[in-house]
Design a protein around this motif. Structure first.
Motif, short mmCIF file in Angstrom:
data_model
loop_
_atom_site.label_atom_id
_atom_site.label_comp_id
_atom_site.label_asym_id
_atom_site.label_seq_id
_atom_site.Cartn_x
_atom_site.Cartn_y
_atom_site.Cartn_z
N GLY A 1 24.20 61.53 -27.75
CA GLY A 1 24.27 60.89 -26.44
C GLY A 1 24.64 61.84 -25.32
O GLY A 1 24.89 61.39 -24.19
N ASN A 2 24.69 63.16 -25.59
CA ASN A 2 24.97 64.18 -24.56
C ASN A 2 23.80 65.15 -24.47
O ASN A 2 23.21 65.51 -25.50
CB ASN A 2 26.24 64.98 -24.90
CG ASN A 2 27.47 64.12 -24.90
OD1 ASN A 2 27.68 63.33 -24.00
ND2 ASN A 2 28.30 64.26 -25.93
N THR A 3 23.48 65.57 -23.26
CA THR A 3 22.41 66.55 -23.11
C THR A 3 22.82 67.63 -22.10
O THR A 3 23.65 67.40 -21.24
CB THR A 3 21.10 65.91 -22.61
OG1 THR A 3 21.30 65.35 -21.30
CG2 THR A 3 20.62 64.82 -23.55
N ASN A 4 22.21 68.82 -22.24
CA ASN A 4 22.40 69.89 -21.27
C ASN A 4 21.09 70.65 -21.16
O ASN A 4 20.18 70.46 -21.97
CB ASN A 4 23.55 70.82 -21.69
CG ASN A 4 23.36 71.37 -23.09
OD1 ASN A 4 22.45 72.16 -23.35
ND2 ASN A 4 24.21 70.94 -24.02
N TRP A 5 20.97 71.52 -20.16
CA TRP A 5 19.68 72.15 -19.87
C TRP A 5 19.15 73.00 -21.04
O TRP A 5 17.93 73.08 -21.24
CB TRP A 5 19.77 73.00 -18.60
CG TRP A 5 20.62 74.24 -18.70
CD1 TRP A 5 21.91 74.38 -18.34
CD2 TRP A 5 20.21 75.53 -19.22
NE1 TRP A 5 22.35 75.66 -18.58
CE2 TRP A 5 21.32 76.40 -19.11
CE3 TRP A 5 19.02 76.05 -19.74
CZ2 TRP A 5 21.28 77.73 -19.51
CZ3 TRP A 5 18.97 77.37 -20.14
CH2 TRP A 5 20.09 78.20 -20.02
N TYR A 6 20.04 73.60 -21.83
CA TYR A 6 19.58 74.46 -22.91
C TYR A 6 18.88 73.65 -24.00
O TYR A 6 17.92 74.13 -24.62
CB TYR A 6 20.75 75.25 -23.51
CG TYR A 6 20.30 76.24 -24.55
CD1 TYR A 6 19.51 77.33 -24.21
CD2 TYR A 6 20.65 76.08 -25.90
CE1 TYR A 6 19.08 78.24 -25.17
CE2 TYR A 6 20.22 76.97 -26.86
CZ TYR A 6 19.43 78.05 -26.49
OH TYR A 6 19.00 78.93 -27.44
N GLU A 7 19.33 72.42 -24.23
CA GLU A 7 18.65 71.57 -25.21
C GLU A 7 17.23 71.25 -24.75
O GLU A 7 16.31 71.14 -25.57
CB GLU A 7 19.45 70.29 -25.43
CG GLU A 7 20.78 70.52 -26.15
CD GLU A 7 21.59 69.26 -26.33
OE1 GLU A 7 22.35 69.17 -27.32
OE2 GLU A 7 21.48 68.35 -25.48
N GLY A 8 17.05 71.12 -23.44
CA GLY A 8 15.71 70.92 -22.91
C GLY A 8 14.81 72.13 -23.17
O GLY A 8 13.64 71.99 -23.52
N VAL A 9 15.39 73.33 -23.03
CA VAL A 9 14.64 74.56 -23.31
C VAL A 9 14.19 74.59 -24.77
O VAL A 9 13.04 74.95 -25.08
CB VAL A 9 15.50 75.80 -23.00
CG1 VAL A 9 14.83 77.07 -23.51
CG2 VAL A 9 15.73 75.92 -21.49
N LEU A 10 15.07 74.21 -25.68
CA LEU A 10 14.72 74.22 -27.11
C LEU A 10 13.54 73.30 -27.40
O LEU A 10 12.63 73.66 -28.17
CB LEU A 10 15.94 73.79 -27.94
CG LEU A 10 17.15 74.74 -27.92
CD1 LEU A 10 18.29 74.15 -28.74
CD2 LEU A 10 16.77 76.12 -28.44
N LEU A 11 13.54 72.12 -26.81
CA LEU A 11 12.43 71.18 -27.00
C LEU A 11 11.12 71.78 -26.49
O LEU A 11 10.08 71.69 -27.15
CB LEU A 11 12.72 69.86 -26.29
CG LEU A 11 13.85 69.00 -26.85
CD1 LEU A 11 14.14 67.81 -25.94
CD2 LEU A 11 13.51 68.49 -28.25
N LEU A 12 11.17 72.42 -25.33
CA LEU A 12 9.97 73.01 -24.75
C LEU A 12 9.47 74.19 -25.58
O LEU A 12 8.25 74.39 -25.71
CB LEU A 12 10.25 73.46 -23.31
CG LEU A 12 10.51 72.33 -22.31
CD1 LEU A 12 10.94 72.88 -20.96
CD2 LEU A 12 9.25 71.46 -22.13
N MET A 13 10.38 74.97 -26.15
CA MET A 13 9.98 76.10 -26.99
C MET A 13 9.23 75.62 -28.25
O MET A 13 8.24 76.23 -28.67
CB MET A 13 11.20 76.93 -27.38
CG MET A 13 11.84 77.72 -26.25
SD MET A 13 10.71 78.87 -25.43
CE MET A 13 10.28 77.94 -23.95
#
Length: 352
Positions: A328-340
């Motif tokens: 239930g927590n997110t940060n910008w680096y997790e978004g990067v991982l999904l995009l990679m």
């Protein structure tokens, strides 16, 4: 984009797409114009659903956005099913699932995270979404293993496909009852309840009218786009798998892209997650099974057997999305991982 400029572009591209189709312009020109047109139309669809969401509430609004956002993919897929292009249908469904889980969710988390150090949403909803994603993988994985390894007859293949399709649809309908009726308070999100003093783009009546109009426009442009796909794939030496999984999926996901990213940047990450993950679940548990039933009505049942490549892509996407969103927590680096992960899959699909 300025609203007047957007609608001018929408009308222009829709008109050009229609003229190109009926005047029989070069197929590649038709493809480019129709692809641009469907992005404008999907954006219109996103604006209409966001306006309707203001009146219906963010929880229901997120569901409506996912549903109408999937209208482009569903309508494109119906025309592909009618043409008997089952491999491209399955590839487009695969692309829609991984596109929402990796590209839409990844961009939302990245851009929202760049503005807000940490974003939170209902962790119970995250847990249920994770379980449903696993259920979706099971529903697609089991038939593929049994039908291929046991070399089922055509009749058994069709029976299992239709049976699994029915079970997945029932599971999805019961999830809607659970999440929006019997346990809606437990799954409510504080960020999704806030309207931040925003005004809707249009009145309730106009919002509903534009929602219907946008859906009709998507249906027309989708048919024109599908008409060009064979020539486009042949001209550029692209596989049906890549066209379906990435080209159609990215174009069809335009509505979710715009709405989910905008909501995340307004610190409404719960609504963005509802759109991205909710849309993937809807594709796997409802749209894919419905297409199997529709194919039967056309007289040629499409089985539910996805290729090992497609199942791998879906499984990997579910695994990373589940890992990122489960707390239930997110940060910008997790978004990067999904995009990679999305880029890795894109390169692999391109080389097929």
């Amino acid at each position: 984009m300025n609203q007047k400029l957007f609608f001018s572009g929408l009308i222009l591209m829709f008109a050009l797409s229609a003229i190109g189709h009926y005047a029989h312009w070069d197929m590649i020109v038709q493809f480019v114009i129709s692809a641009i047109a469907i992005i404008f139309v999907a954006g219109f669809l996103g604006k209409a659903t966001e306006s309707v969401a203001h009146y219906a509430g963010q929880r229901l609004g997120g569901f409506l956005n996912a549903t109408f956002g999937n209208a482009a993919e569903l309508i494109i897929a119906i025309f592909l099913v009618k043409e008997g292009l089952f491999d491209m249908v399955k590839a487009s469904l695969t692309g829609a699932i991984i596109g929402n889980l990796l590209l839409v969710l990844g961009l939302s988390i990245l851009l929202g995270g760049l503005k807000y150090k940490e974003q939170r949403f209902n962790n119970r909803l995250a847990e249920h979404n994770a379980t449903l994603m696993v259920m979706a993988v099971i529903g697609l994985f089991v038939p593929a293993v049994f039908i291929v390894s046991e070399k089922f007859t055509f009749d058994k293949d069709q029976f299992l496909s239709l049976a699994v399709a029915g079970i997945l649809i029932i599971s999805y309908v019961l999830w809607l009852v659970f999440s929006m009726v019997t346990h809606k308070d437990m799954l409510a999100d504080v960020e999704m309840a806030a309207d931040h003093g925003e005004e809707p783009a249009w009145s309730k009546r106009n919002s509903i009218l534009f929602l219907v109009l946008a859906t009709v426009m998507v249906a027309f442009v989708s048919e024109w786009l599908v008409h060009t796909l064979d020539t486009f794939a042949e001209r550029f030496g692209l596989s049906e798998l890549f066209i379906g999984a990435f080209v159609i999926a990215i174009v069809g996901n335009a509505a979710e892209h715009s709405a989910a990213v905008v909501l995340a940047m307004k610190n409404k990450i719960g609504a963005a997650v509802e759109i991205a993950i909710g849309s993937s679940l809807q594709i796997a548990l409802f749209v894919a099974p419905v297409l199997i039933i529709i194919s039967t009505l056309f007289g040629n049942t499409m089985d539910i057997v996805f290729t090992p490549i497609e199942l791998t892509a879906i499984g990997v996407s579910v695994f990373i999305a589940k890992s990122v969103s489960r707390d239930g927590n997110t940060n910008w680096y997790e978004g990067v991982l999904l995009l990679m992960v999305y880029v890795i899959l894109g390169i692999a699909f391109y080389l097929v």
